[in-house]
Design an enzyme around this catalytic site. Structure first.
Site, PDB file in Angstrom:
ATOM      1  N   HIS A 288       0.845  -1.182   0.000  1.00 13.83           N
ATOM      2  CA  HIS A 288       0.000   0.000   0.000  1.00 13.83           C
ATOM      3  C   HIS A 288       0.880   1.232   0.000  1.00 13.83           C
ATOM      4  CE1 HIS A 288      -3.143   2.851   1.061  1.00 13.83           C
ATOM      5  NE2 HIS A 288      -3.968   1.941   0.586  1.00 13.83           N
TER       6      HIS A 288
ATOM      7  N   ASP B 198      -7.973  -5.195  -0.187  1.00 15.69           N
ATOM      8  CA  ASP B 198      -8.472  -5.914  -1.361  1.00 15.69           C
ATOM      9  C   ASP B 198      -8.181  -7.402  -1.310  1.00 15.69           C
ATOM     10  OD1 ASP B 198      -9.654  -3.796  -2.709  1.00 15.69           O
ATOM     11  OD2 ASP B 198      -7.704  -3.065  -3.332  1.00 15.69           O
TER      12      ASP B 198
END
Ligand code: CMC
Length: 428
Positions: free
Chosen positions: A306, A363
């Site tokens: 991320h 996700d």
């Protein structure tokens, strides 16, 4: 005395103001830099550039903190409904009982879409990606409401917000029904927001639909977790498009498109596709982890890493538990879930991932949960969009209402040819 930063350019010193946020974050205000010095800043991917001041979402990537309007995401997930969180993001405060009832009433009573819109996607192939449908239908919806495009009229903005939040699940579910060749199911007012969406997705006119409370709870939680994430790619897109005073529908349609990419919201679809590929390849997880680490191979472990979270993604921590609960309740046995667990285990203990601070992100788990719930892979990013909608709206509204807002227009450093004469074709 307020802080300043000093910068020396071509031997000359300049002083620039430093701005401090409510959580102590600091930024050098460079708005006057070019006017003062003739020089601009360059920051590919905006890794060190703030685009606005915002009071909506606080995120600390080092500590794994995410709060909406000051409320911890963990607490909102346990105690709030998605619609309540949407109200909080957009209006700044949790609604009282009367405000909540009114908000739910408006959203419930705007959930149908014009019959003409259904014919619009008759022209689309059955295989159409639902994100393409979602963005184009969101934009097309604006044509039915041209009397509410004035971004400076609070009543027009309010009704556009109600329409968008109410109709987006209907559009999403109809896109799914189209892909299955099944009849569209009209929204039902007695259901709450989440139930209504599940009903429109999975019910058939020929039989009674049985609501599963575990799925309702899980989807409520997932949508809350996705509801805002400050200045990410799609939200920045919504703000940038909105800064030209494009109407709210058009700005949100642009956000949907930005979300579609596999490095952003499209990662949840990419995770399942990756698990499919590894499964079809014999399930050799080590081989695929090695590929992800190989600099000459452009394969990445989807659902890992991320830009902002560098220790853990707090959303992923919550969803990991939800995934366990949903899979256990539904009794799902799927070899791809085993592969996911192995990937998670290896990546969390492999020095490559540890050194680069690459952890499973939101996700990774949301894709697994959606699969278990029965959503087809192509719908995953649509669910992300449903969740992110209140955040996009809140950020758009904050941008429009701010006196600081100007049309977004970055500069560049030109690296092309300098002036040269045109050459006739026979001499090129
Ligand atoms: N698999 C293997 N290596 C990776 C991965 C990955 N998923 N992600 C980053 N790296 C490596 C990257 O190659 C680089 O290595 P090195 O330093 O040796 O060159 C290092 O880690 C730093 O990565 P980066 O690309 O500079 O990081 P970034 O901040 O630009 O990218 C990211 C962040 C999310 C785009 C990236 O981690 C990625 O592509 N992940 C997979 C896609 C994904 O899951 N996206 C969903 C993000 S969460 C939902 C959302 O908020 O949109």
């Amino acid at each position: 005395m307020s802080e300043t930063a000093k910068i020396i350019i071509n031997g000359k010193e300049y002083e620039l103001p430093v701005i401090t946020g409510s959580e102590g974050e600091q930024a050098i205000d460079i708005a006057q830099l070019r006017a003062l010095t003739g020089v601009i800043t360059l920051d590919n991917g905006f890794t060190s550039t703030g685009s606005c001041q915002s009071a909506i979402t606080f995120l600390d990537g080092e500590k794994g903190i995410l709060r909406y309007r000051g409320y911890r995401i963990e607490e909102l997930c346990q105690k709030s409904s998605f619609l309540e969180v949407a109200y909080l993001l957009i209006h700044g405060e949790l609604p009282n009982a009367a405000q909540e009832a009114e908000w739910e009433h408006h959203i419930t009573h705007h959930s149908m879409i014009k019959e003409d819109i259904k014919r619009y996607w008759d022209a689309w192939p059955q295989t159409a990606h639902p994100m393409a449908l979602l963005s184009s239908v969101t934009s097309a919806l604006s044509t039915f409401y041209e009397d509410s495009h004035n971004v400076y009229d609070p009543r027009q903005v309010e009704i556009s917000i109600h329409r968008l939040i109410a109709k987006m699940p209907t559009v999403a579910a109809y896109a799914y029904k189209k892909s299955q060749g099944q009849p569209y199911m009209y929204p039902i007012n007695r259901y709450n927001y989440i139930e209504r969406f599940l009903y429109m997705m999975f019910a058939l006119p020929v039989e009674e639909y049985k609501m599963n409370p575990v799925l309702v709870k899980a989807l409520n939680q997932i949508l809350i977790l996705h509801a805002d994430h400050e200045q990410n790619c799609s939200t920045s897109t919504v703000r940038l498009v909105g800064s030209s005073h494009a109407n709210l529908f058009a700005s949100i349609a642009a956000g949907v498109t930005a979300l579609w990419g596999p490095l952003h919201g499209g990662a949840n679809q990419a995770v399942l596709e990756m698990l499919d590929k590894i499964h079809a390849d014999g399930g050799n997880v080590d081989k695929w982890v090695a590929k992800a680490k190989d600099k000459d191979d452009n394969f990445k472990l989807m659902g890992f890493g991320h830009r902002v979270y560098k220790n853990f993604d707090p959303r992923a921590l919550i969803l990991k538990e939800t995934a366990d609960e949903v899979l256990a309740t539904l009794g799902v046995v799927d070899p791809r879930l085993e592969i996911a667990r192995k990937l998670e285990e290896i990546a969390l203990s492999d020095p490559y991932f540890i050194e680069r601070k690459l952890y499973p992100n939101v996700d990774f788990y949301s894709g697994i949960i959606y699969k278990a719930m029965g959503f087809p892979t192509k719908m995953f990013t649509v669910l992300f969009a449903l969740g992110r909608l209140p955040g996009w709206i809140a950020q758009w509204k904050e941008m429009i209402e701010s006196k600081e807002t100007k049309i977004g227009r970055p500069r560049q450093i030109y690296t092309g040819a300098t002036e040269r004469p045109w050459v006739p074709v026979n001499k090129r």
